[in-house]
Design an enzyme around this catalytic site. Structure first.
Site, mmCIF file in Angstrom:
data_model
loop_
_atom_site.group_PDB
_atom_site.id
_atom_site.type_symbol
_atom_site.label_atom_id
_atom_site.label_comp_id
_atom_site.label_asym_id
_atom_site.label_seq_id
_atom_site.Cartn_x
_atom_site.Cartn_y
_atom_site.Cartn_z
ATOM 1 C CD GLU A 50 -1.479 38.876 -9.239
ATOM 2 O OE1 GLU A 50 -2.265 38.776 -10.221
ATOM 3 O OE2 GLU A 50 -1.876 38.963 -8.054
ATOM 4 C CD GLU B 83 -5.031 42.144 -9.169
ATOM 5 O OE1 GLU B 83 -6.238 41.803 -9.196
ATOM 6 O OE2 GLU B 83 -4.192 41.676 -9.952
#
Length: 411
Positions: free
Chosen positions: A345, A238
């Site tokens: 995710e 991320e």
């Protein structure tokens, strides 16, 4: 504010036209409904229209521009929504495994499983103490997941613990030993282990700008696991609030270093800016389509949560349709660019609205498995306790509520 990095912007902040791959229509959509030269606003479904290359289609079903609620937050697992952008290219390359439109390739996800999050805990306590600030995944829990049929586990770790002094420095022998034992347990069972430096593009809290040092880190890691074909390298978790060109350069530096180290059989998962969110991918990370890999094994890893701000901090999902709504733009981007993606995710609360939304999301991935290779639930790990999404057996909230559903999507 979420913006397309290629869209023209008025001084008032209102976009004149949508840029390549940008959203351009939908129920309650208030942005531009026309596209820059060379692109046409094409109806995808009742909640999403997108600027795609070429002239306007002739079929009536592609002329609609209404869709449902437009997501406005750029965060997918954090509260920050700031995003630095730079002009990028939407050039299509052949550096990732080519997406096939053959119906025979659809309906099966290659990788499906559970994130293992615990070795990166205690971020304010580096290096920290094993058993106090952080721990490692439970092999017995992983075995339970394998028995359930899951075949992929993303193992989060902290770069600061693996190389505690500097990115170009040596491994911490004990941390490496524990990480390798976890990886070997997974792969010796015939499953895949995704190595996940869970660092958000940062090292000791500072944005990584030294591309050579980042490459050095990956050269050491790749050398360590080069002989294990069931290891997958995830460049970094991320990236966010970073220059878009820097995100490209760090990903490319990792790819180059991994291949130069002799790790040629493994896939490489690349992540994007804005927390690698699927819902903003086609307006934020378009330049990553130009990444190159001599082994042609790049997979674009995206993340997506279904709460109001996409942060993954609430058990309440926006609607029963939000799962599909938030990934369909990424699906279209992958197919239009000849790329393949992976949902690294995802999660939803233990309630019927989220269950329907998660089901819709997974059905969409399965129906588009020519461009989606799989997905991982967030998250398992022995220290999650009563966390709203915990997939740690036997009593994690997510595990008890969703295990029977998720097992249906195991390859």
């Amino acid at each position: 504010m979420k913006t397309s990095v290629l869209a023209g912007i008025f001084a008032t902040g209102v976009a004149a036209q949508g840029g390549p791959w940008a959203q351009c229509g939908g129920n309650n959509f208030s942005g531009p409904t026309t596209c820059v030269s060379g692109y046409t606003c094409v109806y995808q479904n009742d909640w999403y229209s997108q600027c795609l290359p070429g002239a306007a289609p002739t079929t009536a079903t592609t002329a609609k521009t209404s869709t449902t609620t437009k997501a406005t937050s750029t965060s997918t697992k954090a509260t920050s929504t700031t995003l630095k952008t730079s002009t990028v290219s939407s050039t299509t390359t052949s550096s990732a495994p080519a997406a096939s439109s053959s119906a025979a390739t659809k309906g099966k996800l290659k990788w499906f499983g559970i994130n293992q999050s615990c070795a990166e805990f205690g971020q304010g306590s580096y290096p920290g103490t094993w058993g106090k600030h952080f721990t490692f995944p439970s092999t017995s829990s992983i075995q339970t997941h394998i028995n359930d049929g899951y075949n992929t586990f993303r193992v989060a770790f902290a770069m600061e613990r693996l190389v505690p002094n500097q990115l170009t420095g040596s491994f911490d022998a004990d941390y490496l030993k524990n990480l390798t034992e976890t990886v070997n347990f997974i792969t010796n069972k015939g499953s895949y282990a995704v190595l996940d430096p869970h660092n958000f593009g940062r090292y000791y809290g500072n944005i990584i700008t030294d591309k050579a040092a980042f490459g050095s880190f990956w050269s050491k890691v790749a050398t360590q696991y080069a002989s294990n074909s069931r290891v997958i390298f995830d460049t970094n978790n991320e990236y966010h609030d970073m220059d878009q060109n820097l995100v490209f350069d760090l990903n490319q530096a990792a790819i180059n270093a991994i291949r130069a180290a002799g790790a040629t059989s493994q896939y490489i998962f690349v992540e994007g800016n804005s927390y690698s969110g699927a819902w903003t991918w086609n307006t934020t990370n378009t330049n990553l389509g130009a990444l190159t890999d001599p082994e042609n094994k790049i997979v674009y890893e995206m993340h997506q949560y279904l709460d109001s701000d996409g942060s993954g901090t609430s058990a309440t999902c926006v609607s029963t349709e939000i799962g599909v709504q938030r990934v369909i733009g990424a699906t279209n981007w992958l197919r239009a660019n000849g790329k393949v993606g992976f949902l690294g995710e995802f999660a939803g609360g233990a309630n019927s609205v989220c269950q329907t939304a998660v089901t819709g999301l997974l059905e969409h991935l399965k129906a588009n498995s020519d461009v989606w290779t799989g997905a991982l639930w967030w998250a398992g790990g022995p220290w999650w306790g009563d966390y709203i999404y915990s997939f740690e057996p036997p009593s994690g909230t997510g595990y008890t509520y969703y295990n029977s559903l998720l097992k249906k999507y195991v390859a």
